[in-house]
Structure formats: structure tokens, C-alpha cells
Design a protein around this motif. Sequence first.
Motif, mmCIF file in Angstrom:
data_model
loop_
_atom_site.group_PDB
_atom_site.id
_atom_site.type_symbol
_atom_site.label_atom_id
_atom_site.label_comp_id
_atom_site.label_asym_id
_atom_site.label_seq_id
_atom_site.Cartn_x
_atom_site.Cartn_y
_atom_site.Cartn_z
ATOM 1 N N ALA A 167 4.337 -8.947 -6.131
ATOM 2 C CA ALA A 167 2.902 -8.961 -6.393
ATOM 3 C C ALA A 167 2.134 -8.956 -5.071
ATOM 4 O O ALA A 167 2.548 -9.569 -4.093
ATOM 5 N N GLY A 168 1.034 -8.238 -5.062
ATOM 6 C CA GLY A 168 0.175 -8.186 -3.884
ATOM 7 C C GLY A 168 0.563 -7.129 -2.873
ATOM 8 O O GLY A 168 -0.115 -6.955 -1.871
ATOM 9 N N GLN A 169 1.639 -6.417 -3.104
ATOM 10 C CA GLN A 169 2.086 -5.378 -2.177
ATOM 11 C C GLN A 169 1.447 -4.051 -2.545
ATOM 12 O O GLN A 169 1.377 -3.697 -3.725
ATOM 13 N N PRO A 170 0.982 -3.288 -1.561
ATOM 14 C CA PRO A 170 0.379 -1.978 -1.856
ATOM 15 C C PRO A 170 1.452 -0.965 -2.278
ATOM 16 O O PRO A 170 2.378 -0.681 -1.509
ATOM 17 N N VAL A 171 1.320 -0.462 -3.482
ATOM 18 C CA VAL A 171 2.325 0.456 -4.035
ATOM 19 C C VAL A 171 2.561 1.675 -3.145
ATOM 20 O O VAL A 171 3.714 2.011 -2.856
ATOM 21 N N PRO A 172 1.511 2.370 -2.676
ATOM 22 C CA PRO A 172 1.783 3.557 -1.841
ATOM 23 C C PRO A 172 2.559 3.228 -0.562
ATOM 24 O O PRO A 172 3.419 4.007 -0.137
#
Length: 144
Positions: free
Chosen positions: A98-103
Motif C-alpha cells: 500500500a502507498g507504492q506508486p504502481v507505475p
Amino acid sequence: MDESGERDVSDEATRELTTVPSVAGGSTQVSDEVVEKIAVAAARAVPGVAELGGDVARFFNSVLDRVGLDQVGDARRGCSAHVTGDAAVVNLVLVIQAGQPVPEITGQVRARVTEAVEAYGLRVDEVNIRVDDVAMGGPATPAV
């Protein structure tokens, strides 16, 4: 011969050892399963990747964990690959923290998987990624 008129034996021995080895014919094939294992190891090494595999795979893995078979299926879970000739297509299913940028995470996964697979002499044509879930807190485990 050197300046004193004596033969330089070490130079002669070196010249004798520099023969070109013959190359035998044949073919080498890398199986889909090998590429899957390489890709999973590379994807897991990316910070922000919590788990690999879809809901069903993670469910069965949690059951196996409970009965003491926690390593069964982990090497290839969340990955499928198809090798044709010297090229590979890799498909991954990820759970990210959670909280990590997907791209950013998926870009790092693509880069690491491509580098790892290409180190084995294959060309990577595609690394397709499906983000299946977000891990809230600790490692993702589906409800049983």
C-alpha cells in the motif's frame, strides 16, 4: 630468441597453447518454467512488491503454509512465460505494498525481469503485469 641468443621457451609455449577450440553444433532450448523462476526471483527483489499470484494462488499457498508445505509452488507462482526460439514473453500477477506508486513499481519490475532473463541469453519481447491486490500492512494473505 632473446638478446643472449637463447630461445625464449615461455613465448613458444604460449604460442602453442593459443589454439582455437572447435565449436560443436546443436541447439539449446530454455523451458518456460526456467524463465518463470528467473522472472519471479527478479520481481520479488523489487522493493514494494509484496507478493506474487492472484487471489486463488495466494489462497492455496496460505493453506499449504498452514500444513507445513510453505515452499510448494512458490518458485513460479504469479508468473507464466512463453519461450519461442530465443524470445520470451513474461506475464506476472503482483500484489504491491500500500502507498507504492504502481507505475514506478511495475517499471522497476519490468526492468529487473528483462535484465534477469536476458542474462540467460534470451530476448524479452514483453513483460505484462497485472496488479491484483494491494497489501495493507504485512504480507498479503487472503481470508480463508
